[in-house]
Design an enzyme around this catalytic site. Structure first.
Site, PDB file in Angstrom:
ATOM      1  N   GLU A 233       0.833  -1.203   0.000  1.00 26.06           N
ATOM      2  CA  GLU A 233       0.000   0.000   0.000  1.00 26.06           C
ATOM      3  C   GLU A 233       0.875   1.263   0.000  1.00 26.06           C
ATOM      4  OE1 GLU A 233      -0.197  -2.633   1.926  1.00 26.06           O
ATOM      5  OE2 GLU A 233      -2.196  -2.961   2.788  1.00 26.06           O
TER       6      GLU A 233
ATOM      7  N   ARG B  76      12.786 -23.227  -6.749  1.00 25.75           N
ATOM      8  CA  ARG B  76      13.694 -22.928  -5.623  1.00 25.75           C
ATOM      9  C   ARG B  76      13.670 -21.448  -5.277  1.00 25.75           C
ATOM     10  NH1 ARG B  76      19.158 -26.183  -7.309  1.00 25.75           N
ATOM     11  NH2 ARG B  76      18.354 -28.265  -6.875  1.00 25.75           N
TER      12      ARG B  76
ATOM     13  N   ASP C  90      24.361 -37.592  -4.502  1.00 28.29           N
ATOM     14  CA  ASP C  90      24.412 -36.591  -5.580  1.00 28.29           C
ATOM     15  C   ASP C  90      25.303 -35.392  -5.286  1.00 28.29           C
ATOM     16  OD1 ASP C  90      22.562 -38.204  -6.750  1.00 28.29           O
ATOM     17  OD2 ASP C  90      20.836 -36.902  -6.372  1.00 28.29           O
TER      18      ASP C  90
ATOM     19  N   LEU D 229      21.980 -27.123  -4.700  1.00 30.65           N
ATOM     20  CA  LEU D 229      20.706 -26.640  -4.143  1.00 30.65           C
ATOM     21  C   LEU D 229      20.485 -25.130  -4.184  1.00 30.65           C
ATOM     22  CD1 LEU D 229      20.299 -28.991  -1.021  1.00 30.65           C
ATOM     23  CD2 LEU D 229      19.401 -29.329  -3.314  1.00 30.65           C
TER      24      LEU D 229
ATOM     25  N   GLU E 267      13.218 -31.601  -1.794  1.00 30.24           N
ATOM     26  CA  GLU E 267      13.743 -32.157  -3.050  1.00 30.24           C
ATOM     27  C   GLU E 267      14.193 -33.607  -2.890  1.00 30.24           C
ATOM     28  OE1 GLU E 267      15.862 -30.054  -5.926  1.00 30.24           O
ATOM     29  OE2 GLU E 267      15.391 -28.073  -5.142  1.00 30.24           O
TER      30      GLU E 267
ATOM     31  N   LEU F 170      13.101 -39.569   2.744  1.00 33.39           N
ATOM     32  CA  LEU F 170      12.720 -38.385   3.519  1.00 33.39           C
ATOM     33  C   LEU F 170      11.320 -37.920   3.121  1.00 33.39           C
ATOM     34  CD1 LEU F 170      13.706 -36.419   5.684  1.00 33.39           C
ATOM     35  CD2 LEU F 170      14.557 -34.938   3.855  1.00 33.39           C
TER      36      LEU F 170
HETATM   37  N1  LIG Z   1      14.921 -37.773  -9.232  1.00 34.11           N
HETATM   38  C1  LIG Z   1      14.696 -37.080  -8.133  1.00 34.11           C
HETATM   39  O1  LIG Z   1      13.800 -36.259  -8.067  1.00 34.11           O
HETATM   40  C2  LIG Z   1      15.578 -37.306  -6.949  1.00 34.11           C
HETATM   41  C3  LIG Z   1      15.573 -36.345  -5.936  1.00 34.11           C
HETATM   42  C4  LIG Z   1      16.370 -36.607  -4.822  1.00 34.11           C
HETATM   43  C5  LIG Z   1      17.089 -37.773  -4.731  1.00 34.11           C
HETATM   44  N2  LIG Z   1      17.061 -38.650  -5.756  1.00 34.11           N
HETATM   45  C6  LIG Z   1      17.800 -39.921  -5.669  1.00 34.11           C
HETATM   46  O2  LIG Z   1      17.319 -40.582  -4.507  1.00 34.11           O
HETATM   47  C7  LIG Z   1      18.389 -41.314  -3.915  1.00 34.11           C
HETATM   48  C8  LIG Z   1      18.503 -40.924  -2.440  1.00 34.11           C
HETATM   49  O3  LIG Z   1      17.265 -41.127  -1.812  1.00 34.11           O
HETATM   50  P1  LIG Z   1      17.157 -41.872  -0.430  1.00 34.11           P
HETATM   51  O4  LIG Z   1      15.728 -42.216  -0.241  1.00 34.11           O
HETATM   52  O5  LIG Z   1      18.158 -42.944  -0.395  1.00 34.11           O
HETATM   53  O6  LIG Z   1      17.671 -40.796   0.597  1.00 34.11           O
HETATM   54  P2  LIG Z   1      17.048 -39.457   1.189  1.00 34.11           P
HETATM   55  O7  LIG Z   1      15.568 -39.535   1.266  1.00 34.11           O
HETATM   56  O8  LIG Z   1      17.669 -38.310   0.496  1.00 34.11           O
HETATM   57  O9  LIG Z   1      17.671 -39.477   2.642  1.00 34.11           O
HETATM   58  C9  LIG Z   1      17.205 -40.449   3.523  1.00 34.11           C
HETATM   59  C10 LIG Z   1      18.021 -40.388   4.763  1.00 34.11           C
HETATM   60  O10 LIG Z   1      17.792 -39.169   5.443  1.00 34.11           O
HETATM   61  C11 LIG Z   1      17.986 -39.384   6.821  1.00 34.11           C
HETATM   62  N3  LIG Z   1      16.837 -38.902   7.556  1.00 34.11           N
HETATM   63  C12 LIG Z   1      16.890 -38.064   8.617  1.00 34.11           C
HETATM   64  N4  LIG Z   1      15.685 -37.857   9.104  1.00 34.11           N
HETATM   65  C13 LIG Z   1      14.834 -38.588   8.366  1.00 34.11           C
HETATM   66  C14 LIG Z   1      13.443 -38.813   8.441  1.00 34.11           C
HETATM   67  N5  LIG Z   1      12.663 -38.229   9.354  1.00 34.11           N
HETATM   68  N6  LIG Z   1      12.897 -39.654   7.552  1.00 34.11           N
HETATM   69  C15 LIG Z   1      13.637 -40.260   6.623  1.00 34.11           C
HETATM   70  N7  LIG Z   1      14.957 -40.099   6.513  1.00 34.11           N
HETATM   71  C16 LIG Z   1      15.553 -39.264   7.386  1.00 34.11           C
HETATM   72  C17 LIG Z   1      18.145 -40.873   7.022  1.00 34.11           C
HETATM   73  O11 LIG Z   1      19.520 -41.176   7.156  1.00 34.11           O
HETATM   74  P3  LIG Z   1      20.326 -40.809   8.516  1.00 34.11           P
HETATM   75  O12 LIG Z   1      19.345 -40.958   9.614  1.00 34.11           O
HETATM   76  O13 LIG Z   1      21.421 -41.787   8.525  1.00 34.11           O
HETATM   77  O14 LIG Z   1      20.798 -39.411   8.299  1.00 34.11           O
HETATM   78  C18 LIG Z   1      17.670 -41.471   5.742  1.00 34.11           C
HETATM   79  O15 LIG Z   1      18.293 -42.688   5.413  1.00 34.11           O
HETATM   80  C19 LIG Z   1      19.620 -40.994  -4.717  1.00 34.11           C
HETATM   81  O16 LIG Z   1      19.814 -42.023  -5.655  1.00 34.11           O
HETATM   82  C20 LIG Z   1      19.262 -39.723  -5.429  1.00 34.11           C
HETATM   83  O17 LIG Z   1      19.948 -39.576  -6.646  1.00 34.11           O
HETATM   84  C21 LIG Z   1      16.332 -38.447  -6.860  1.00 34.11           C
END
Ligand SMILES: NC(=O)c1ccc[n+]([C@@H]2O[C@H](COP(=O)([O-])OP(=O)(O)OC[C@H]3O[C@@H](n4cnc5c(N)ncnc54)[C@H](OP(=O)(O)O)[C@@H]3O)[C@@H](O)[C@H]2O)c1
Length: 367
Positions: free
Chosen positions: A56, A187, A203, A207, A295, A300
């Protein structure tokens, strides 16, 4: 009854408001158009950044004396309180505006009451014009005020068969350069970007928002957040630690590892899996974060969904088949079709060769 001119002016105010997205938190985005007594537009403005003048004030400055006897169109009820800037309701009264039309009532008790102040001063006040459109433009802020946590958009990029990486874990690049540029736009609209430790390890993502050369003013960079329970995934030299944007590493209160220098650290309670999602969102809210772009990865994102903390899904689907590899979402809390998280698609857009699908939690459970 609203006239065509009223509607056109409010639609323009909504357009102006959108210019502030990503830069005004913890404040809302707001746009304002002022028409003189003859209906001609004499001033426009938007709230550009927190701490700066409200929409405003910008519009009144542009209008000057021509605002006297005119109408102000504002996307949100003019504020009534003195924060970092003075109350807008009073500024409109002082400028001699005869009528104020606003779209959305201010849900923030501290700032509300502007409409009453205006009416008491003899200004004609109307509300609700293009309310749904204006509320959609402010969805993140309105959600944050209502829930006391940031609005969460979960974004993923997948093959047409729903895989976000190949069987060997490689995932660069499933979607096109156009889709990846579009993610940078998302973002720039968010206050924070979050990934899990799995994605940080796999990766080494950067970000930050990348802008094309000559793209105008630099965007406000989002806070980069890595959820790294044990403080072991982000190592010195990780791309997320450069100075392109601020970084926050969320670790457990009793994390075994030591987070690297170059990032802010927040210590949070553990949950069944990793860290507590509500505690993470509370910590971000306390840092004035009102909108988050989640992301990934799939693990997660599954925890966010299970915690009821996904407000919008943006999926980029590429015309690619991977056959194997991780699915976009890992949510062990969904065991049977009756527990499926149902969504309403709000938009589908072709982005280069890909498809971008936007959806929000369904308002009805029945199919
Ligand atoms: N194409 C796409 O859009 C895209 C985007 C992102 C990733 N990716 C791919 O996805 C893969 C990684 O995914 P991801 O599922 O293995 O890993 P993530 O979801 O990135 O991370 C999971 C990790 O985060 C930590 N974490 C902490 N708090 C959490 C909670 N409340 N819930 C769940 N996890 C929690 C845990 O490890 P700690 O407790 O040990 O820390 C868990 O193992 C890679 O291959 C990547 O390239 C693809």
């Amino acid at each position: 009854m609203a006239t065509a001119a009223d509607i056109a002016a409010m639609r323009r105010a909504i357009e102006l408001a959108a210019r502030g997205l990503g830069a005004t938190s913890p404040n809302p985005v707001v746009g304002c158009v002022i028409a003189g007594p003859d209906g001609a537009v004499v001033g426009e403005g938007c709230h550009q950044r927190a701490g700066g003048p409200h929409a405003e004030v910008h519009a009144l400055r542009a209008a000057g004396e021509r605002a006297r006897g005119g109408t102000a169109y504002v996307t949100l009820e003019p504020c009534n309180h003195t924060g970092r800037t003075g109350p807008c309701a009073q500024a409109l009264i002082d400028a001699g505006v005869r009528r104020v039309v606003y779209a959305v009532a201010d849900p923030n008790r501290q700032a509300a009451g502007g409409a009453d102040t205006l009416r008491t001063a003899g200004v004609e006040v109307a509300s609700g014009l293009l309310e749904d459109e204006a509320a959609a433009g402010n969805a993140a802020w309105l959600t944050a005020v209502r829930l006391g946590r940031p609005h969460v958009t979960w974004k993923y990029a997948a093959s047409l068969d729903g895989r976000i990486a190949a069987q060997d874990g490689t995932s660069r690049w499933i979607t096109s350069a156009e889709s990846r540029a579009d993610v940078h736009r998302l973002r720039a609209l968010a206050d924070a970007v979050i990934v899990g430790s799995g994605t940080a390890r796999a990766d080494d993502p950067h970000l930050a928002v990348r802008t094309a050369a000559g793209a105008g003013a630099a965007p406000v960079q989002p806070l980069r957040v890595v959820v790294d329970t044990e403080a072991t995934a982000v190592r010195p030299g990780a791309r997320v630690l450069d100075d392109a944007a601020p970084t926050l590493i969320a670790v457990a209160e009793d994390a075994g590892g030591e987070p690297p220098a170059g990032a802010d650290v927040v210590r949070l309670p553990r949950a069944d899996r990793g860290l507590s999602v509500p505690a993470l969102l509370r910590a971000l809210y306390e840092r004035d974060i009102r909108s988050v772009l989640l992301e990934g990865g799939a693990t997660l994102a599954g925890s966010f969904l299970a915690a009821g903390a996904v407000d919008r899904v943006v999926g980029y689907l590429a015309p690619v088949l991977l056959g194997a590899g991780p699915a976009a979402l890992a949510d062990p809390s969904i065991a049977t079709i009756a527990e499926a998280a149902r969504l309403d698609i709000t938009e589908t857009v072709r982005i280069g060769p890909d498809l971008r699908i936007t959806a929000t939690p369904a308002t009805t459970k029945e199919r």
